[in-house]
Write a protein that holds these residues in place. Sequence first.
Motif, mmCIF file in Angstrom:
data_model
loop_
_atom_site.group_PDB
_atom_site.id
_atom_site.type_symbol
_atom_site.label_atom_id
_atom_site.label_comp_id
_atom_site.label_asym_id
_atom_site.label_seq_id
_atom_site.Cartn_x
_atom_site.Cartn_y
_atom_site.Cartn_z
ATOM 1 N N GLY A 4 39.016 40.054 34.960
ATOM 2 C CA GLY A 4 38.813 40.158 33.525
ATOM 3 C C GLY A 4 38.112 41.432 33.094
ATOM 4 O O GLY A 4 38.422 42.529 33.578
ATOM 5 N N GLU A 5 37.170 41.312 32.157
ATOM 6 C CA GLU A 5 36.497 42.467 31.571
ATOM 7 C C GLU A 5 35.748 43.296 32.608
ATOM 8 O O GLU A 5 35.723 44.522 32.520
ATOM 9 C CB GLU A 5 35.540 42.020 30.462
ATOM 10 C CG GLU A 5 36.252 41.553 29.214
ATOM 11 C CD GLU A 5 35.296 41.132 28.113
ATOM 12 O OE1 GLU A 5 34.152 41.655 28.073
ATOM 13 O OE2 GLU A 5 35.687 40.289 27.303
ATOM 14 N N GLU A 6 35.121 42.648 33.572
ATOM 15 C CA GLU A 6 34.405 43.381 34.623
ATOM 16 C C GLU A 6 35.380 44.206 35.448
ATOM 17 O O GLU A 6 35.080 45.332 35.839
ATOM 18 C CB GLU A 6 33.613 42.421 35.517
ATOM 19 C CG GLU A 6 32.812 43.117 36.600
ATOM 20 C CD GLU A 6 31.693 44.033 36.080
ATOM 21 O OE1 GLU A 6 31.245 44.895 36.859
ATOM 22 O OE2 GLU A 6 31.264 43.886 34.914
ATOM 23 N N HIS A 7 36.555 43.666 35.702
ATOM 24 C CA HIS A 7 37.590 44.391 36.441
ATOM 25 C C HIS A 7 37.968 45.668 35.676
ATOM 26 O O HIS A 7 38.031 46.766 36.248
ATOM 27 C CB HIS A 7 38.810 43.496 36.645
ATOM 28 C CG HIS A 7 39.754 43.980 37.699
ATOM 29 N ND1 HIS A 7 40.395 43.125 38.546
ATOM 30 C CD2 HIS A 7 40.171 45.219 38.060
ATOM 31 C CE1 HIS A 7 41.171 43.812 39.369
ATOM 32 N NE2 HIS A 7 41.051 45.090 39.086
ATOM 33 N N GLU A 18 37.713 51.338 42.487
ATOM 34 C CA GLU A 18 37.388 49.907 42.530
ATOM 35 C C GLU A 18 38.323 49.219 41.547
ATOM 36 O O GLU A 18 38.348 49.547 40.371
ATOM 37 C CB GLU A 18 35.941 49.645 42.121
ATOM 38 C CG GLU A 18 34.934 50.136 43.115
ATOM 39 C CD GLU A 18 33.522 49.785 42.697
ATOM 40 O OE1 GLU A 18 33.282 48.642 42.258
ATOM 41 O OE2 GLU A 18 32.668 50.675 42.801
ATOM 42 N N GLY A 19 39.122 48.300 42.046
ATOM 43 C CA GLY A 19 39.969 47.508 41.169
ATOM 44 C C GLY A 19 41.454 47.752 41.303
ATOM 45 O O GLY A 19 42.244 46.889 40.945
ATOM 46 N N HIS A 20 41.868 48.919 41.788
ATOM 47 C CA HIS A 20 43.308 49.160 41.966
ATOM 48 C C HIS A 20 43.844 48.286 43.093
ATOM 49 O O HIS A 20 44.863 47.626 42.942
ATOM 50 C CB HIS A 20 43.610 50.633 42.237
ATOM 51 C CG HIS A 20 45.064 50.879 42.478
ATOM 52 N ND1 HIS A 20 45.613 50.882 43.747
ATOM 53 C CD2 HIS A 20 46.088 51.101 41.621
ATOM 54 C CE1 HIS A 20 46.919 51.103 43.654
ATOM 55 N NE2 HIS A 20 47.232 51.235 42.372
ATOM 56 N N ASP A 21 43.173 48.294 44.225
ATOM 57 C CA ASP A 21 43.563 47.434 45.347
ATOM 58 C C ASP A 21 42.782 46.136 45.218
ATOM 59 O O ASP A 21 41.542 46.149 45.219
ATOM 60 C CB ASP A 21 43.261 48.127 46.673
ATOM 61 C CG ASP A 21 44.022 49.430 46.825
ATOM 62 O OD1 ASP A 21 45.157 49.520 46.333
ATOM 63 O OD2 ASP A 21 43.468 50.364 47.426
ATOM 64 N N TRP A 22 43.517 45.028 45.065
ATOM 65 C CA TRP A 22 42.877 43.742 44.776
ATOM 66 C C TRP A 22 43.668 42.626 45.441
ATOM 67 O O TRP A 22 44.868 42.480 45.199
ATOM 68 C CB TRP A 22 42.829 43.538 43.263
ATOM 69 C CG TRP A 22 42.192 42.283 42.789
ATOM 70 C CD1 TRP A 22 40.869 42.031 42.654
ATOM 71 C CD2 TRP A 22 42.868 41.090 42.370
ATOM 72 N NE1 TRP A 22 40.675 40.757 42.178
ATOM 73 C CE2 TRP A 22 41.897 40.157 41.999
ATOM 74 C CE3 TRP A 22 44.212 40.723 42.286
ATOM 75 C CZ2 TRP A 22 42.210 38.879 41.554
ATOM 76 C CZ3 TRP A 22 44.516 39.453 41.837
ATOM 77 C CH2 TRP A 22 43.520 38.550 41.466
ATOM 78 N N LEU A 28 47.108 47.608 37.801
ATOM 79 C CA LEU A 28 47.035 48.650 36.776
ATOM 80 C C LEU A 28 46.290 48.073 35.584
ATOM 81 O O LEU A 28 46.057 46.862 35.496
ATOM 82 C CB LEU A 28 48.429 49.142 36.372
ATOM 83 C CG LEU A 28 49.469 48.136 35.824
ATOM 84 C CD1 LEU A 28 49.169 47.634 34.413
ATOM 85 C CD2 LEU A 28 50.839 48.773 35.835
ATOM 86 N N LEU A 29 45.917 48.949 34.668
ATOM 87 C CA LEU A 29 45.350 48.510 33.396
ATOM 88 C C LEU A 29 46.395 48.743 32.319
ATOM 89 O O LEU A 29 46.918 49.849 32.175
ATOM 90 C CB LEU A 29 44.074 49.294 33.055
ATOM 91 C CG LEU A 29 42.904 49.153 34.019
ATOM 92 C CD1 LEU A 29 41.700 49.937 33.494
ATOM 93 C CD2 LEU A 29 42.537 47.701 34.257
ATOM 94 N N LEU A 45 46.486 43.997 35.523
ATOM 95 C CA LEU A 45 47.680 43.256 35.915
ATOM 96 C C LEU A 45 48.206 43.746 37.262
ATOM 97 O O LEU A 45 48.237 44.955 37.520
ATOM 98 C CB LEU A 45 48.789 43.428 34.874
ATOM 99 C CG LEU A 45 48.470 42.979 33.459
ATOM 100 C CD1 LEU A 45 49.574 43.421 32.509
ATOM 101 C CD2 LEU A 45 48.272 41.478 33.405
ATOM 102 N N ILE A 46 48.650 42.814 38.068
ATOM 103 C CA ILE A 46 49.309 43.162 39.325
ATOM 104 C C ILE A 46 50.621 43.860 38.982
ATOM 105 O O ILE A 46 51.329 43.439 38.069
ATOM 106 C CB ILE A 46 49.559 41.893 40.153
ATOM 107 C CG1 ILE A 46 48.221 41.294 40.600
ATOM 108 C CG2 ILE A 46 50.454 42.192 41.359
ATOM 109 C CD1 ILE A 46 48.332 39.909 41.207
#
Length: 133
Positions: A4-7, A18-22, A28-29, A45-46
């Motif tokens: 969510g927002e923290e991501h 941080e966040g691209h690989d999850w 992506l945003l 979103l993946i």
Amino acid sequence: MLFGEEHVKRYRETGGAEGHDWNDSTVLLLTTTGRRSGEPRTSPLIYQRHGDDLVVIASNGGDVKHPLWYLNLEADPDVEVQVRDEVFPARARAATDAERPELWKLMTATWPPYDEYARKTARKIPVVVLERR
């Protein structure tokens, strides 16, 4: 685990370091324009690449309703995308019936729960193609 927002915050602050690989996937945003508010709304979103395009799934976890970001892009398909530290404008569209099977298979190979989400809902989960402008 980011969500969510923290991501979104960590992804932006670090240029996606941080966040691209999850969870064994890539994220992506996607920034849409709120269909009621007119304000920018960003969702992590993946995604997968398909040629020059990017593909995302409007699964909403198999809910009976489309996710809000999808409703926003139906109203205004001009979006902003961030992949790692690259930010660019794109146009969103639903995959055609001819494209959908191949793109669905691509995305379920990336995130197998999409098949489960599809079984949970009567709605046809949209496959969204993001075309760089």
